[in-house]
Write a protein that holds these residues in place. Structure first.
Motif, PDB file in Angstrom:
ATOM      1  N   GLU A   1       4.239   5.062  -4.343  1.00 48.14           N
ATOM      2  CA  GLU A   1       2.424   5.150  -4.957  1.00 48.14           C
ATOM      3  C   GLU A   1       2.082   4.218  -4.323  1.00 48.14           C
ATOM      4  O   GLU A   1       1.828   2.752  -4.069  1.00 48.14           O
ATOM      5  CB  GLU A   1       2.503   4.593  -6.392  1.00 48.14           C
ATOM      6  N   GLN A   2       0.597   5.302  -3.416  1.00 46.72           N
ATOM      7  CA  GLN A   2       0.137   4.503  -2.500  1.00 46.72           C
ATOM      8  C   GLN A   2       0.032   3.259  -2.931  1.00 46.72           C
ATOM      9  O   GLN A   2      -0.498   2.202  -1.940  1.00 46.72           O
ATOM     10  CB  GLN A   2      -0.735   5.130  -1.452  1.00 46.72           C
ATOM     11  N   SER A   3      -0.906   2.287  -3.829  1.00 47.43           N
ATOM     12  CA  SER A   3      -1.944   1.479  -4.353  1.00 47.43           C
ATOM     13  C   SER A   3      -0.784   0.653  -4.302  1.00 47.43           C
ATOM     14  O   SER A   3      -1.445  -0.157  -5.131  1.00 47.43           O
ATOM     15  CB  SER A   3      -2.642   2.364  -4.947  1.00 47.43           C
ATOM     16  N   LYS A   4       0.431   1.035  -4.704  1.00 45.88           N
ATOM     17  CA  LYS A   4       1.619  -0.489  -4.703  1.00 45.88           C
ATOM     18  C   LYS A   4       2.418  -0.683  -3.879  1.00 45.88           C
ATOM     19  O   LYS A   4       2.184  -1.412  -2.928  1.00 45.88           O
ATOM     20  CB  LYS A   4       2.210   0.173  -6.167  1.00 45.88           C
ATOM     21  N   GLN A   5       3.624  -0.299  -4.572  1.00 49.77           N
ATOM     22  CA  GLN A   5       4.838  -0.210  -3.348  1.00 49.77           C
ATOM     23  C   GLN A   5       5.666   0.697  -3.711  1.00 49.77           C
ATOM     24  O   GLN A   5       5.761   1.536  -4.831  1.00 49.77           O
ATOM     25  CB  GLN A   5       5.808  -1.970  -3.747  1.00 49.77           C
ATOM     26  N   GLY A   6       6.756   1.209  -2.654  1.00 52.02           N
ATOM     27  CA  GLY A   6       8.255   1.420  -2.830  1.00 52.02           C
ATOM     28  C   GLY A   6       8.479   1.500  -1.248  1.00 52.02           C
ATOM     29  O   GLY A   6       8.060   0.791  -0.632  1.00 52.02           O
TER      30      GLY A   6
ATOM     31  N   VAL B   1      13.039   0.234   3.784  1.00 52.29           N
ATOM     32  CA  VAL B   1      12.427  -0.503   3.521  1.00 52.29           C
ATOM     33  C   VAL B   1      11.351  -1.005   2.302  1.00 52.29           C
ATOM     34  O   VAL B   1      10.745   0.393   2.137  1.00 52.29           O
ATOM     35  CB  VAL B   1      12.272  -1.204   4.380  1.00 52.29           C
ATOM     36  N   TRP B   2      11.411  -2.088   1.588  1.00 55.28           N
ATOM     37  CA  TRP B   2      11.021  -1.538   0.893  1.00 55.28           C
ATOM     38  C   TRP B   2       9.741  -2.030   1.193  1.00 55.28           C
ATOM     39  O   TRP B   2       9.368  -3.750   1.145  1.00 55.28           O
ATOM     40  CB  TRP B   2      11.395  -2.318  -0.951  1.00 55.28           C
ATOM     41  N   ILE B   3       7.936  -1.830   0.234  1.00 61.30           N
ATOM     42  CA  ILE B   3       7.137  -2.580   0.791  1.00 61.30           C
ATOM     43  C   ILE B   3       5.780  -2.531   0.469  1.00 61.30           C
ATOM     44  O   ILE B   3       5.681  -1.644  -0.775  1.00 61.30           O
ATOM     45  CB  ILE B   3       6.494  -2.303   2.155  1.00 61.30           C
ATOM     46  N   ASP B   4       5.130  -3.713   0.169  1.00 63.82           N
ATOM     47  CA  ASP B   4       3.577  -3.471  -0.844  1.00 63.82           C
ATOM     48  C   ASP B   4       2.979  -2.542   0.263  1.00 63.82           C
ATOM     49  O   ASP B   4       2.465  -2.893   1.808  1.00 63.82           O
ATOM     50  CB  ASP B   4       3.168  -4.367  -0.490  1.00 63.82           C
ATOM     51  N   PHE B   5       2.518  -1.993  -0.046  1.00 59.96           N
ATOM     52  CA  PHE B   5       1.188  -0.699   0.341  1.00 59.96           C
ATOM     53  C   PHE B   5      -0.153  -1.129   0.774  1.00 59.96           C
ATOM     54  O   PHE B   5      -0.518  -0.991   1.652  1.00 59.96           O
ATOM     55  CB  PHE B   5       0.932   0.847  -0.858  1.00 59.96           C
ATOM     56  N   ALA B   6      -0.288  -2.477   0.203  1.00 60.39           N
ATOM     57  CA  ALA B   6      -1.817  -2.769   0.255  1.00 60.39           C
ATOM     58  C   ALA B   6      -2.068  -3.656   1.377  1.00 60.39           C
ATOM     59  O   ALA B   6      -2.596  -4.132   2.131  1.00 60.39           O
ATOM     60  CB  ALA B   6      -2.557  -3.364  -1.298  1.00 60.39           C
ATOM     61  N   THR B   7      -0.577  -4.842   1.783  1.00 54.79           N
ATOM     62  CA  THR B   7      -0.156  -5.209   2.519  1.00 54.79           C
ATOM     63  C   THR B   7      -0.013  -5.162   3.665  1.00 54.79           C
ATOM     64  O   THR B   7       0.242  -5.934   4.820  1.00 54.79           O
ATOM     65  CB  THR B   7       0.150  -7.042   2.169  1.00 54.79           C
ATOM     66  N   ASN B   8       1.119  -4.510   3.536  1.00 51.87           N
ATOM     67  CA  ASN B   8       2.450  -3.054   4.929  1.00 51.87           C
ATOM     68  C   ASN B   8       3.095  -4.036   4.827  1.00 51.87           C
ATOM     69  O   ASN B   8       3.754  -4.472   6.044  1.00 51.87           O
ATOM     70  CB  ASN B   8       1.419  -3.113   5.806  1.00 51.87           C
TER      71      ASN B   8
END
Length: 139
Positions: free
Chosen positions: A55-60, A118-125
């Motif tokens: 989900e672009q606003s969260k993580q994945g 890689v698991w990332i936080d989409f807000a902070t990249n």
């Protein structure tokens, strides 16, 4: 350069993908870019099956590299049987390996490839530790 699929890996998903007429190139075999689509389809279907669609606003998960070894030429018509494996699980990443067989010739690998996810936080990249629920599914 040739990448090798490790012997020790966990099978996490299998799928069958139809080979389409439009997957062929002017040489009459499946275009090399389509093999990456087959792997992407398998990877996304697996992610959906375990509930980790990004989900672009969260993580994945994101892919930081991808590769493919073309062992034999796939041709239309037929179906590709993909076998999706996971290994090399780290703090925030894991490696995926996908073998591609024809469903009418199981056991013969026509192509193999993989990607590091890689698991990332989409807000902070920025990378994050793999969630416990995901780690439990892939270990």
């Amino acid at each position: 350069m040739r990448f090798e699929t490790p012997k020790h890996k966990k099978l996490v998903y299998e799928s069958v993908i139809p080979i389409r007429w439009g997957d062929m190139d002017a040489m009459g075999h499946i275009n090399n870019t389509v093999y990456f689509r087959y792997m992407e389809t398998s990877r996304i279907d697996w992610c959906r099956s375990i509930g980790c669609m990004p989900e672009q606003s969260k993580q994945g998960p994101v892919i930081v590299n991808a590769w493919c070894n073309f062992l034999q030429q796939l041709r239309y018509p037929g179906n590709v049987l993909t076998r999706h494996h996971v290994t090399t699980i780290g703090r925030s990443s894991f490696d995926t390996y996908i073998t591609m067989e024809r469903d009418d010739d199981p056991g013969t690998v026509w192509a193999e490839g993989g990607a590091r996810m890689v698991w990332i936080d989409f807000a902070t990249n920025q990378s994050l530790a793999l969630p416990d629920w995901l780690r439990q599914k892939i270990i």
